[in-house]
Design a protein around this motif. Structure first.
Motif: not given
Lengths: 176, 111
Positions: B83-92, B94-107
């Motif tokens: 599940t960690l691999a799946l979560i990290v894949a989703l995070c990567m 998300v980073y491709d789309r938004y160019k940030t890891f900041d959850i207040t900017k991913i809205r």
């Protein structure tokens, strides 16, 4: 008496987790998390669980590699600060403290540390070797008495890897 | 006391998940919670003065620690890494789309 070592190890784990939460750079946080995982493996060894200690070491190295890959793709390696910081921390700490108080009262109902109940597993201990032929009782439970759990585990593993593969692949995605 | 220290570790992970605004810090909080639950289950099955549950010939009558939580925790550890691999894949992703890891900017929604 391995209890002193266990308390030292869990203190190390708590300190490592606090450093991982509060450090500023993400790569330092990942390394602190690895410290927590390795201390966990040693704690498993002290609690007479060698199979789990080996598994934990392998999994910890894998998790370290995965998290370092994830950290290294981001430009911002520094922890993010937001607004309303004080209020959020205050409310969360209050919630966590209330949770801890209730847990302290609930955990008092468990059997004391070092003397488990072992109502179900007494049967496994007595008849594991005779019925399954495996000298390692953990293996006999994993692969014989509770083999359906292992089947479910393999299913979850396969599904999660398939999901990660589907999320990460680039074929069929619009190039930007 | 040992049980409560495991729970303190769980609460540190919970605090990290609730407070932090970086997606990867939230993932680390989830990993800390998973570690603490595994440690708690093994701690529940620990018996003082017992040996690892491996039958050896000629050892006589020895008492074993509880093998049942150990078998279940092995399952939980392996599921945790998947599940960690799946979560990290989703995070990567998300980073491709938004160019940030900041959850207040991913809205905002972006197709």
């Amino acid at each position: 008496m391995p209890e002193i070592e266990l308390y030292l190890l869990i203190t190390l784990m708590i300190v490592g987790a606090l450093v991982a939460v509060h450090t500023r750079y993400l790569i330092s946080a990942v390394i602190s998390l690895a410290v927590v995982g390795m201390a966990l493996a040693v704690a498993f060894l002290y609690m007479q669980a060698p199979d789990i200690a080996i598994t934990q070491i392998v999994v910890e190295v894998l998790a370290l590699v995965i998290l370092i890959i994830a950290v290294s793709i981001g430009k911002e390696v520094v922890d993010i600060k937001g607004k309303w910081e004080t209020l959020t921390i205050g409310v969360t700490v209050l919630f966590v403290v209330i949770f801890a108080i209730f847990a302290y009262r609930a955990l008092a109902d468990l059997p004391p540390f070092g003397s488990p109940l072992m109502t179900v597993s007494q049967r496994y201990v007595e008849e594991g070797l005779k019925q399954t032929g495996s000298a390692n009782l953990v293996t006999s439970i994993l692969l014989d008495f509770r083999a359906y759990d292992t089947l479910g585990e393999a299913t979850i593993l396969f599904t999660a890897i398939l999901g990660a593969f589907a999320v990460l692949r680039n074929i069929g995605r619009k190039a930007k | 006391m040992m049980f409560f220290l495991c729970f303190v570790l769980f609460l540190i992970g919970l605090y990290c998940v609730l407070i932090k605004k970086n997606l990867l810090k939230i993932v680390m909080g989830i990993v800390i919670m998973e570690y603490s639950v595994n440690l708690f289950l093994i701690t529940v099955g620990y018996k003082a003065g017992a040996v690892a549950p491996i039958v050896t010939e000629g050892a006589g009558k020895v008492s074993f620690v509880d093998p049942l939580p150990q078998a279940l925790v092995i399952t939980a550890i392996v599921i945790g890494i998947a599940t960690l691999a799946l979560i990290v894949a989703l995070c990567m992703r998300v980073y491709d789309r938004y160019k940030t890891f900041d959850i207040t900017k991913i809205r905002r929604l972006r197709g």
